[in-house]
Each structure stands twice: as structure tokens, then as C-alpha cells.
Scaffold this motif. Structure first.
Motif, PDB file in Angstrom:
ATOM      1  N   GLU A  86       0.852  -1.186   0.000  1.00  0.00           N
ATOM      2  CA  GLU A  86       0.000   0.000   0.000  1.00  0.00           C
ATOM      3  C   GLU A  86       0.887   1.236   0.000  1.00  0.00           C
ATOM      4  O   GLU A  86       1.738   1.392   0.878  1.00  0.00           O
ATOM      5  CB  GLU A  86      -0.907   0.025   1.243  1.00  0.00           C
ATOM      6  N   LYS A  87       0.711   2.116  -0.979  1.00  0.00           N
ATOM      7  CA  LYS A  87       1.519   3.332  -1.023  1.00  0.00           C
ATOM      8  C   LYS A  87       0.810   4.360  -1.881  1.00  0.00           C
ATOM      9  O   LYS A  87       0.117   4.029  -2.840  1.00  0.00           O
ATOM     10  CB  LYS A  87       2.904   3.055  -1.591  1.00  0.00           C
ATOM     11  N   TYR A  88       1.016   5.616  -1.507  1.00  0.00           N
ATOM     12  CA  TYR A  88       0.511   6.703  -2.338  1.00  0.00           C
ATOM     13  C   TYR A  88       1.522   7.037  -3.418  1.00  0.00           C
ATOM     14  O   TYR A  88       1.168   7.243  -4.567  1.00  0.00           O
ATOM     15  CB  TYR A  88       0.219   7.925  -1.468  1.00  0.00           C
ATOM     16  N   GLU A  89       2.796   7.113  -3.040  1.00  0.00           N
ATOM     17  CA  GLU A  89       3.883   7.302  -3.994  1.00  0.00           C
ATOM     18  C   GLU A  89       5.109   6.596  -3.452  1.00  0.00           C
ATOM     19  O   GLU A  89       5.154   6.190  -2.302  1.00  0.00           O
ATOM     20  CB  GLU A  89       4.159   8.789  -4.252  1.00  0.00           C
ATOM     21  N   GLY A  90       6.128   6.473  -4.271  1.00  0.00           N
ATOM     22  CA  GLY A  90       7.313   5.762  -3.820  1.00  0.00           C
ATOM     23  C   GLY A  90       7.072   4.267  -3.800  1.00  0.00           C
ATOM     24  O   GLY A  90       6.331   3.719  -4.616  1.00  0.00           O
ATOM     25  N   ILE A  91       7.678   3.589  -2.814  1.00  0.00           N
ATOM     26  CA  ILE A  91       7.599   2.129  -2.785  1.00  0.00           C
ATOM     27  C   ILE A  91       6.866   1.572  -1.572  1.00  0.00           C
ATOM     28  O   ILE A  91       6.620   0.379  -1.496  1.00  0.00           O
ATOM     29  CB  ILE A  91       9.014   1.513  -2.831  1.00  0.00           C
ATOM     30  N   TYR A 121      -0.627  15.299   4.534  1.00  0.00           N
ATOM     31  CA  TYR A 121      -0.301  13.880   4.392  1.00  0.00           C
ATOM     32  C   TYR A 121      -1.382  13.233   3.533  1.00  0.00           C
ATOM     33  O   TYR A 121      -2.440  13.818   3.266  1.00  0.00           O
ATOM     34  CB  TYR A 121      -0.238  13.189   5.758  1.00  0.00           C
ATOM     35  N   HIS A 122      -1.103  11.999   3.092  1.00  0.00           N
ATOM     36  CA  HIS A 122      -2.115  11.176   2.439  1.00  0.00           C
ATOM     37  C   HIS A 122      -2.436  10.005   3.366  1.00  0.00           C
ATOM     38  O   HIS A 122      -1.536   9.430   3.995  1.00  0.00           O
ATOM     39  CB  HIS A 122      -1.621  10.673   1.083  1.00  0.00           C
ATOM     40  N   VAL A 123      -3.707   9.653   3.434  1.00  0.00           N
ATOM     41  CA  VAL A 123      -4.151   8.672   4.422  1.00  0.00           C
ATOM     42  C   VAL A 123      -5.158   7.696   3.813  1.00  0.00           C
ATOM     43  O   VAL A 123      -5.928   8.052   2.921  1.00  0.00           O
ATOM     44  CB  VAL A 123      -4.774   9.386   5.656  1.00  0.00           C
ATOM     45  N   LYS A 124      -5.099   6.450   4.281  1.00  0.00           N
ATOM     46  CA  LYS A 124      -6.124   5.433   4.053  1.00  0.00           C
ATOM     47  C   LYS A 124      -6.414   4.769   5.389  1.00  0.00           C
ATOM     48  O   LYS A 124      -5.523   4.648   6.234  1.00  0.00           O
ATOM     49  CB  LYS A 124      -5.642   4.359   3.070  1.00  0.00           C
ATOM     50  N   THR A 125      -7.654   4.320   5.596  1.00  0.00           N
ATOM     51  CA  THR A 125      -7.996   3.621   6.845  1.00  0.00           C
ATOM     52  C   THR A 125      -8.826   2.375   6.533  1.00  0.00           C
ATOM     53  O   THR A 125      -9.451   2.261   5.466  1.00  0.00           O
ATOM     54  CB  THR A 125      -8.799   4.520   7.803  1.00  0.00           C
ATOM     55  N   THR A 144      -6.298   9.703   0.313  1.00  0.00           N
ATOM     56  CA  THR A 144      -6.904  11.027   0.406  1.00  0.00           C
ATOM     57  C   THR A 144      -5.920  11.990   1.052  1.00  0.00           C
ATOM     58  O   THR A 144      -5.328  11.674   2.098  1.00  0.00           O
ATOM     59  CB  THR A 144      -8.199  10.978   1.238  1.00  0.00           C
ATOM     60  N   GLU A 145      -5.749  13.157   0.419  1.00  0.00           N
ATOM     61  CA  GLU A 145      -4.867  14.170   1.006  1.00  0.00           C
ATOM     62  C   GLU A 145      -5.624  14.967   2.058  1.00  0.00           C
ATOM     63  O   GLU A 145      -6.767  15.369   1.844  1.00  0.00           O
ATOM     64  CB  GLU A 145      -4.342  15.109  -0.082  1.00  0.00           C
ATOM     65  N   LEU A 155      -0.286   6.000   6.355  1.00  0.00           N
ATOM     66  CA  LEU A 155       0.109   7.377   6.073  1.00  0.00           C
ATOM     67  C   LEU A 155       1.247   7.375   5.058  1.00  0.00           C
ATOM     68  O   LEU A 155       2.129   6.509   5.098  1.00  0.00           O
ATOM     69  CB  LEU A 155       0.584   8.098   7.336  1.00  0.00           C
ATOM     70  N   ASP A 156       1.221   8.347   4.173  1.00  0.00           N
ATOM     71  CA  ASP A 156       2.301   8.500   3.192  1.00  0.00           C
ATOM     72  C   ASP A 156       2.427   9.983   2.834  1.00  0.00           C
ATOM     73  O   ASP A 156       1.502  10.767   3.074  1.00  0.00           O
ATOM     74  CB  ASP A 156       2.011   7.667   1.942  1.00  0.00           C
ATOM     75  N   ASP A 157       3.578  10.354   2.280  1.00  0.00           N
ATOM     76  CA  ASP A 157       3.813  11.731   1.839  1.00  0.00           C
ATOM     77  C   ASP A 157       3.544  12.710   2.987  1.00  0.00           C
ATOM     78  O   ASP A 157       2.798  13.678   2.840  1.00  0.00           O
ATOM     79  CB  ASP A 157       2.932  12.051   0.631  1.00  0.00           C
TER      80      ASP A 157
END
Length: 535
Positions: free
Chosen positions: A412-417, A449-453, A493-494, A527-529
Motif C-alpha cells: 500500500e503506497k501513495y507514492e514511492g515504494i 499527508y495522504h491517508v487510508k484507513t 486522500t490528502e 500514512l504517506d507523503d
């Protein structure tokens, strides 16, 4: 070559041979003395230089043309070689324009080149390098440095007709002929790419110079050389109209820029290897470009203090700083800034920093009439912002409550790895982590940040982001929950958090805590970015 003593001896011999005392009248004596004086002056002119004192020469000769109408290359090079062969010294260059159609060799271990009056060295080459800086003779390092530190280039305007060429190349032969420890002071270097730094070049200094490469490179340090790039100093200089003012792609390269202005170029600094350090530097431009780019193995931009004036007023779409990690997880790219003073002429339409590299900015100030950036990256010295390495986790501390630290989730990632995943291995446990930054009274904290739950709403659990202001001993002054998430967010979601509370008196640190209490194993938050901004 000749000396004043040589000339004096010739004068005395001439006087003796003419037996001045035998003249019968004073008028005859005076006439003969005038002849001898003329002969003496002609003799002085016949030698290519006058030595004003020990080892000082004036650049002069039949084929050295100070009008710039003809090519003086061969005569100038012969002059340099003769001075070097006679032990070296100071070459004084009279007023004029000296045209050279082929490359010159300058010997930093033997020659100082000093302008007397307005002096221009004009290159007409279409490609290549106009002046090659390298040692005249093979010496051990100590001998070379002792000689090179005695010499410099001073007060000369170096120009080139063709902007595709380079004016200076500093490059040794890797066999004992070094190209180090030179100084270029109070010179103008204009018209084309200015200075390439290559093999066997270190401890070089560029001081009080005007550098205008007409859209090319100001300072260029390529990849692939040998034993070069350490301790290159740029002091009290002005860069103007550069395509790239300073470029470092050498893993050993270390360029330090102090009290310098970089004006109206496309890019100020690119670091693809090694380090560049900026201290009390002013940068102004109106280009919609990344002014600073850091990318590659070990690439690092260090900023002690910088003032940036952004005059692009048409809606900026490119961030001023771009920090991209390398493909090597052991040593990525990084930006560290102690103080950035920013002025923009229009409302910012993008972030200050973009990219995956590790970044820390301790302070951003703005002029009274300036617009603050929307969000600036405030990352710790290892890249947790895009959550791409195990250092993303280790750089954070455990949350103050007993908790399980999050882990990297590569699925699971928003960007990167990867992203950071908060979860628990048994029911009724807690998960969390925290990080601290320097913060002064009156400053505020912003987060992006970008988040998923997953299953927060179903399990009726919460994920909290808390801000704590601490004094210089780490004791809490105040705290507050600045974000509570209790719904299921199924797609990335940002979210932007802009609390209005300023740091109270006595604040030295701000602590950001991310945590969930008494979760079940079904619950997760990613959480990402992550971006933390202190204004």
C-alpha cells in the motif's frame, strides 16, 4: 628575459667603451649620453618584459597585441612558458584586450597574472576550453601547494565569443601535475560556460568575481574524474544569467558558497553527487523552474542561511526545491536548511519542496509583504516523508504511551515504494509514534499527508494526531488533538491540517504524535507523503 641589473651592466659597459671622459666639450658629452640613453631604452624594449622587482614581469612583446585585432595566443603562451622556466613570478598585464584563438595553459604553481588597468582576455574558440589550469612541473603535494598558494589571477575580464565553450578547465594529469590551490580574484568571467573543475583539483578559490555564463554553467563539476572537488570555495561572488549557476555531480565534490548572489538564472544549484553548502546567499529569479535540485547517491545541499526572492508572478507550477532520493537505499539525496528567508511577488500556487529525499528545514521567515508558502517540507534528516526505507520508521520515536510502532507496507503506497502502516498484533493494544522539531514562541504547525484507513468506523476506534509544545527541558507546556480520524477512508486522500494556535511563551520544541488506542487486529491506518510545516 632580462633584469634591471642586466640593463645596468650593459649601460656601464657601453659608457666605459665610449670613454666618456675623453670628450672635449660638455655639448659633445651630452649628445653622446643621449645616444647611450636611446640605446639603453631600445635594449629594455627588446626584452619581452621589464622586471620591476624580483620575479615581476610585464606582459609585452612584438606579437602580443593589446588592441585585440590579432591573435596573441602563441606569444602569450611563450611568455608564460619562459616565466615558468625561469622559476616563475608575477606577470603584470597592461591595459588592453588580448585575443587568443587557441587554448592557453596557465600554471598555478609558477605564475600570478595581475591586471594593470582594464584588461580583457578574449577567446574566439567555438568549442572546448580556452584556458587550461594545470601545474608546470611534476612536484610532490607539499611542494606544489607551497608554490601554488603564492599565486593567483587578479583583476582580469575573461570573455568568450561562443557560449558553447568553457573559459576555464582545471584538470591535472593524475601523474603528479596537479591543478589545485589556485585563486581567481576580482575577475569577470563572461560569455560562455565559465569554470569546469576536474582531475586533481582541490582547495581552489573563486573570490569577488562576476560570473555570467549567458545561459550556461557557472561552476561545473562533472562525474568521473579522479582526486578532485574537495574544498572548492566561492566567496563574495555574483552569478548572473546562468543556465545552472553551480553544478556538482562528483561524489567527492565539496563546494562552499559564502556571501554570494545568484541572480536571474534558470537554476541556482544542482547537486547530483557530493555536497554544496550555501551560507549567506541571495537568490533572485523570475523563472518557473526548480531553482534547487538534489538527486543521486549521497547528493546533499546544506543551507546555513539563504534569502530567496521569487519574482515569477504567473502562477508557479514548479517547486523551488526538488529533492529526489537515489535508487540506492543506503545513501539517498538530502536537503538541510537552518534558515530560509522567502519573498514571493504573488500568492504561492505550489509547495516549496517536492520529492522523495530526506529534508529538514529548521526555519522559514518571510518579509512583511511576502506571501507564505502553502506547505513547506519539514522532514527529519532521514526520509520518512515518503516512507520508502526502514529509516522511515527508526527515525521516529515510540509514542509516549505504551504502543506498537508502525511498519513499512510495500503493498500500500501513495507514492514511492511503501507507506507507514499503523496496526496491532493483538486486540486492545495501542499503536503510535512521535517526532520533535525545533519551534519558537509565536510559530504555528501545519501538516499535510495522504491517508487510508480500514475498519476504524466499523470497530468504533480513533486515530489521533496530537501536537505538544515543550520547553527547553522537554517538559510539556500545552497539548491538543489537531486531527481525529474515525471514519473509513478507502482510497488515498490528502488532508491538510492548519491549526490556528501559536506556540506559547517558553516553547523550544513541538512534538507531533500519531496514535490509536485499544485497537483490534482488524483496524489499520496508512500514512504517506507526510509533510510537517512550522511557520
Amino acid at each position: 628575459m632580462g633584469t634591471k641589473d642586466d640593463c645596468k651592466d650593459a649601460y656601464e659597459k657601453q659608457a666605459d667603451s665610449d670613454k666618456i671622459e675623453s670628450f672635449t666639450s660638455m655639448e659633445e658629452l651630452q649628445q653622446e649620453m643621449k645616444k647611450i640613453k636611446i640605446q639603453f631604452e631600445q635594449y629594455v624594449d627588446s626584452i619581452q618584459s621589464i622586471i620591476d622587482s624580483n620575479n615581476e614581469y610585464i606582459l609585452k612583446g612584438d606579437k602580443i597585441d593589446p588592441s585585440g585585432l590579432s591573435d596573441s595566443h602563441a606569444a602569450i603562451q611563450n611568455f608564460f612558458d619562459n616565466v615558468a622556466q625561469n622559476g616563475g613570478g608575477v606577470i603584470k598585464v597592461p591595459k588592453g584586450t588580448y585575443r587568443y584563438d587557441f587554448p592557453l595553459n596557465y600554471y598555478p604553481d609558477k605564475i600570478s597574472l595581475i591586471a594593470y588597468g582594464n584588461v580583457t582576455f578574449r577567446s574566439t574558440q567555438s568549442l572546448g576550453h580556452s584556458i587550461h589550469i594545470k601545474a608546470f612541473e611534476k612536484l610532490n603535494v607539499k611542494e606544489y601547494l607551497e608554490q601554488a598558494h603564492l599565486h593567483k589571477i587578479y583583476g582580469i575580464r575573461f570573455s568568450a565569443d561562443n557560449k558553447n565553450s568553457f573559459i576555464f578547465l582545471s584538470k591535472g594529469d593524475n601523474k603528479g601535475k596537479y591543478a589545485s590551490a589556485w585563486t581567481i580574484e576580482r575577475c569577470s568571467i563572461v560569455g560562455s560556460n565559465c569554470i569546469e573543475i576536474n582531475n586533481d583539483t582541490w582547495l581552489a578559490n573563486i573570490e569577488k568575481c562576476y560570473i555570467n555564463p549567458k545561459g550556461g554553467y557557472g561552476i561545473y563539476m562533472p562525474k568521473g574524474g579522479i582526486n578532485y572537488g574537495e574544498k572548492i570555495g566561492i566567496l563574495n561572488c555574483t552569478f548572473d544569467e546562468s543556465g545552472i549557476a553551480i553544478y556538482n555531480n562528483n561524489g567527492e565534490g565539496d563546494i562552499k558558497v559564502i556571501n554570494t548572489s545568484i541572480d536571474y538564472g534558470a537554476k541556482a544549484v544542482i547537486v547530483n553527487g557530493g555536497e554544496v553548502t550555501l551560507d549567506n546567499v541571495f537568490v533572485e529569479s523570475n523563472k518557473n523552474e526548480h531553482w534547487f535540485e538534489i538527486e543521486g547517491y549521497g547528493a546533499q545541499l546544506n543551507i546555513s542561511a539563504i534569502q530567496i526572492v521569487d519574482k515569477y508572478d504567473k502562477g508557479r507550477t514548479e517547486e523551488l526545491f526538488r529533492v529526489h532520493d537515489s535508487s540506492d537505499n543506503l545513501m539517498g539525496a538530502g536537503l538541510t536548511a537552518e534558515s530560509i528567508r522567502l519573498m514571493t511577488t504573488s500568492t504561492p500556487s505550489t509547495f516549496l519542496v517536492k520529492g522523495k529525499g530526506r529534508t529538514i528545514i529548521n526555519r522559514i521567515d518571510t518579509f512583511k509583504d511576502a506571501n507564505k508558502p502553502i506547505v513547506s517540507r519539514y522532514l527529519n534528516k532521514l526520509a520518512f516523508g515518503d516512507c520508502n526505507s526502514i529509516n522511515s520508521i527508526h527515525e521516529w520515536e515510540n509514542h509516549k504511551i505504551s504502543s506498537i510502532k508502525p511498519v513499512l507496507d510495500f503493498s500500500e503506497k501513495y507514492e514511492g515504494i511503501a507507506s507507514i502502516r499503523f496496526s496491532v498484533i493483538n486486540n486492545d493494544l495501542s499503536t503510535g509514534q512521535r517526532i520533535q522539531f525545533l519551534c519558537k514562541p509565536g510559530e504555528m504547525v501545519r501538516l499535510k499527508y495522504h491517508v487510508k484507513t480500514k475498519n476504524l468506523q466499523y470497530t468504533q476506534k480513533n486515530f489521533n494526531i496530537e501536537r505538544r509544545f515543550l520547553n527547553n527541558k522537554g517538559y510539556e507546556i500545552s497539548r491538543g488533538i489537531i486531527k481525529n480520524i474515525n471514519t473509513d477512508i478507502l482510497t488515498w486522500t490528502e488532508q491538510l491540517i492548519v491549526p490556528s494556535i501559536e506556540a506559547p511563551p517558553g516553547t523550544h520544541f513541538v512534538e507531533i504524535n500519531c496514535f490509536g488506542e485499544n485497537w483490534t487486529t482488524e483496524t489499520s491506518v496508512w500514512l504517506d507523503d507526510i509533510v510537517i510545516n512550522i511557520i
